[in-house]
Design a protein around this motif. Structure first.
Motif, short mmCIF file in Angstrom:
data_model
loop_
_atom_site.label_atom_id
_atom_site.label_comp_id
_atom_site.label_asym_id
_atom_site.label_seq_id
_atom_site.Cartn_x
_atom_site.Cartn_y
_atom_site.Cartn_z
N VAL A 3 9.34 -30.10 -0.56
CA VAL A 3 8.04 -30.63 -0.94
C VAL A 3 7.37 -29.64 -1.90
CG1 VAL A 3 5.76 -31.34 -0.13
CG2 VAL A 3 7.80 -31.88 1.22
N LEU A 4 7.05 -30.10 -3.09
CA LEU A 4 6.42 -29.27 -4.11
C LEU A 4 4.99 -29.76 -4.33
CD1 LEU A 4 6.50 -27.13 -6.39
CD2 LEU A 4 7.39 -28.92 -7.89
N LEU A 9 10.42 -33.76 -3.51
CA LEU A 9 11.32 -33.75 -4.65
C LEU A 9 12.56 -34.59 -4.36
CD1 LEU A 9 11.31 -30.01 -5.84
CD2 LEU A 9 9.99 -31.93 -6.74
N GLU A 10 13.00 -35.28 -5.39
CA GLU A 10 14.22 -36.09 -5.28
C GLU A 10 15.34 -35.41 -6.05
OE1 GLU A 10 14.39 -38.63 -3.34
OE2 GLU A 10 12.25 -38.86 -2.91
N ALA A 32 11.13 -28.70 -12.20
CA ALA A 32 10.01 -29.00 -11.29
C ALA A 32 8.99 -27.87 -11.30
CB ALA A 32 10.53 -29.23 -9.88
N LEU A 33 9.45 -26.64 -11.51
CA LEU A 33 8.57 -25.47 -11.54
C LEU A 33 8.08 -25.16 -12.95
CD1 LEU A 33 10.57 -23.22 -9.06
CD2 LEU A 33 8.29 -24.18 -8.66
N GLY A 34 8.41 -26.03 -13.91
CA GLY A 34 7.94 -25.85 -15.28
C GLY A 34 8.72 -24.85 -16.09
N LEU A 35 9.94 -24.52 -15.64
CA LEU A 35 10.77 -23.55 -16.35
C LEU A 35 11.68 -24.25 -17.35
CD1 LEU A 35 11.85 -21.49 -13.23
CD2 LEU A 35 10.56 -20.53 -15.14
N ILE A 110 6.84 -25.72 -1.24
CA ILE A 110 6.58 -24.86 -2.39
C ILE A 110 5.20 -25.19 -2.92
CG2 ILE A 110 7.32 -24.15 -4.70
CD1 ILE A 110 10.13 -25.17 -3.99
N ASP A 111 4.35 -24.16 -3.09
CA ASP A 111 3.00 -24.36 -3.60
C ASP A 111 2.83 -23.51 -4.85
OD1 ASP A 111 0.36 -24.73 -4.09
OD2 ASP A 111 -0.37 -24.02 -2.14
#
Length: 234
Positions: A3-4, A9-10, A32-35, A110-111
């Protein structure tokens, strides 16, 4: 389940656990983390980039890097069924995210909100005051990007320190032109910050239990490119 920021998340490939470490498909977790995701096939190296932050992992190598700072992993990046997977906690925490595991529901949280951010690998940027200064040289986005680059560098490199304030130093065309010529760059920007140092003295070069003010950060970039940290200090 992953869970982000409250959203599940899929994955096209299910997460797997190796020696107690949750491993996720590299592209899915990085994006998902913008990388941004880079891949060097000749060395089997994965590179994630975001606002001056660079995370480097190599297949089957327990040494990873965050902005050239070596970190040892319990479980390295690896390939399973022709898909590259990476340790979720390491990648998330390297970006400054908070990570939590709920064993009762087997959920990995993840936050990434900056309010919860305390990077275990370096400096604390949890309550940074970002002051606004108008510029006739740079856009608001230019300045924001430069500030984010410094924050990412501080998180990765300034262990034992707390960044309290950061601000654009103001328009100084003469200084910028001089620095650009000195550093062989198209553009230069200067930021100024304040930060506190705990009893550890940071990396040993700073005075323990002290406050540093008017600490300069010099960033460079090619025209239209991304800011890169070049130097810092008084």
């Amino acid at each position: 389940m992953i869970v982000l920021c409250g959203k599940k998340l899929e994955f096209d490939v299910e997460p797997t656990v190796i020696n107690g470490r949750t491993m996720l498909p590299v592209r899915t977790i990085f994006e998902a983390l913008g990388l941004g995701v880079g891949w060097d096939e000749s060395t089997g190296t994965i590179i994630g980039t975001k606002d001056g932050l660079v995370i480097t992992l190599q297949i089957d190598n327990k040494e990873a890097k965050v902005n050239d700072k070596a970190m040892m992993l319990d479980v390295p990046a690896t390939v399973i069924d022709n898909r590259t997977v990476v340790p979720a906690r390491f990648v998330a925490e390297a970006t400054g995210a908070d990570v939590d595991w709920d064993g009762s529901t087997r959920t990995f949280y993840i936050d990434t909100t900056i309010e919860s951010n305390l990077n275990v690998f370096g400096g604390n940027v949890k309550n940074v005051e970002i002051k606004s200064v108008k510029s006739n040289i740079f856009s608001e986005n230019d300045i924001e990007s430069a500030i984010n680059t410094v924050i990412a560098y501080f998180k990765a490199e300034f262990s034992g320190c707390t960044l309290t304030e950061i601000v654009y130093a103001g328009d100084d065309k003469q200084e910028f032109a001089y620095l650009a010529s000195q550093y062989n760059a198209d553009e230069v920007i200067v930021l100024v910050s304040s930060f506190d140092v705990d009893s550890s003295g940071g990396d040993g070069s700073l005075t323990p239990n002290s406050t540093y003010s008017d600490w300069k950060w010099i960033l460079v970039r090619d025209r239209g490119g991304q800011w890169k940290h070049f130097d810092h200090g008084y």
